[in-house]
Write a protein that holds these residues in place. Structure first.
Motif, short mmCIF file in Angstrom:
data_model
loop_
_atom_site.label_atom_id
_atom_site.label_comp_id
_atom_site.label_asym_id
_atom_site.label_seq_id
_atom_site.Cartn_x
_atom_site.Cartn_y
_atom_site.Cartn_z
N THR A 1 0.59 -1.42 0.00
CA THR A 1 -0.46 0.14 -0.06
C THR A 1 1.57 1.14 -0.09
N GLN A 2 0.38 2.48 -0.44
CA GLN A 2 1.34 3.72 -0.43
C GLN A 2 0.73 4.49 1.28
N TYR A 3 1.79 5.10 1.28
CA TYR A 3 1.91 5.55 2.56
C TYR A 3 1.21 7.16 2.46
N ALA A 4 0.06 6.97 3.45
CA ALA A 4 -0.80 8.15 3.45
C ALA A 4 -1.69 7.98 5.28
N ILE A 5 -2.02 8.61 6.07
CA ILE A 5 -1.90 9.05 6.96
C ILE A 5 -3.46 9.53 7.06
N GLU A 6 -3.99 9.72 5.86
CA GLU A 6 -5.38 10.59 6.38
C GLU A 6 -5.91 9.96 5.02
N VAL A 7 -7.18 10.27 5.42
CA VAL A 7 -7.67 10.19 3.91
C VAL A 7 -8.95 11.68 4.08
N THR A 8 -8.88 12.58 3.36
CA THR A 8 -9.57 13.89 3.61
C THR A 8 -11.13 13.35 2.69
N ALA A 9 -11.28 14.43 2.87
CA ALA A 9 -13.00 14.45 2.23
C ALA A 9 -12.68 14.29 1.27
N GLU A 10 -11.86 15.06 0.60
CA GLU A 10 -11.54 15.26 -0.83
C GLU A 10 -11.26 14.04 -1.87
N ARG A 11 -11.20 13.34 -0.84
CA ARG A 11 -10.82 11.89 -1.21
C ARG A 11 -11.63 10.49 -1.13
N ILE A 12 -12.53 10.88 -0.12
CA ILE A 12 -13.64 10.02 0.04
C ILE A 12 -14.25 10.76 -1.34
N GLU A 13 -14.60 11.70 -1.58
CA GLU A 13 -15.81 12.25 -2.61
C GLU A 13 -14.96 12.17 -3.74
N GLU A 14 -13.66 11.68 -4.69
CA GLU A 14 -13.25 11.54 -5.80
C GLU A 14 -13.41 9.50 -5.65
#
Length: 208
Positions: free
Chosen positions: A122-135
């Motif tokens: 997986t890719q390093y990411a410590i937050e799923v933003t609201a923009e990513r959720i909409e994407e």
């Protein structure tokens, strides 16, 4: 000790917090489309998966910080070991011996277990933003874009509305006859009909 290993260009875009690809131009185009299908269940599954990964990456991040490492872009656990090797006091000794010498063996092993149990590949990411959720939601939406496709949907919905209205007024309609004429429709309770969204999706995509 700090370091940031070079990211693998072939591994895809890596992000600590994900940004959106939906801009004003995209929004303008969306207004000209009709939403035909939305796979909400799949979108929610992807969102929950990425949120779980972000939670686990956060745990790994905290543990590695305790080891004196500040890492943001890693493609494998080998990247972590490469950074640690730079500060090993006994290069010829085992990794376990060096970890004990640095007093970070517990944190290292905990982080490694979380990584291999949940995050490998997986890719390093410590937050799923609201923009990513909409994407993610947008990725699971299917639109029609040309007038012919729009007309097919409008006429199909109008036919269903008309048949069901006639039935409600006491005019008996041969629903089976409608179903025999096209797979765009399906039967509902009490002699009513509805648009078969799956078949409509398949048929509309063929219309130019």
């Amino acid at each position: 000790m700090e370091g940031t290993p070079k990211s693998n260009k072939n591994a895809g875009t890596q992000r600590k917090t994900t940004t959106s690809i939906i801009n004003n131009e995209t929004i303008k185009k969306m207004k000209k489309r009709i939403l035909l299908k939305e796979n909400e269940n799949l979108a929610q599954s992807i969102i929950e998966l990425e949120q779980n990964q972000a939670t686990n990456w956060g745990k790994v991040d905290n543990l590695l910080n305790e080891c004196g490492l500040n890492v943001q872009n890693i493609t494998s656990w080998t990247d972590i070991d490469s950074l640690l090797l730079k500060d090993f006091q006994f290069p010829k000794a085992t990794i376990e011996f060096n970890l004990d010498a640095l007093g970070i063996r517990t944190q290292y092993e905990q982080a490694k277990k979380i990584y291999y149990d949940n995050l490998r590949g997986t890719q390093y990411a410590i937050e799923v933003t609201a923009e990513r959720i909409e994407e993610i939601k947008e990725e699971q939406r299917v639109y029609v874009t040309n007038q012919n496709q729009i007309d097919v949907i409008a006429y199909a919905e109008k036919l269903v509305e008309s048949v069901n209205k006639l039935n409600s007024l006491g005019i008996r309609i041969d629903v089976n006859g409608i179903l025999d004429c096209s797979t765009l429709f399906k039967s509902e309770a009490r002699g009513s009909v509805a648009v078969n969204e799956r078949n409509l999706f398949l048929d509309v995509q063929k219309i130019i």
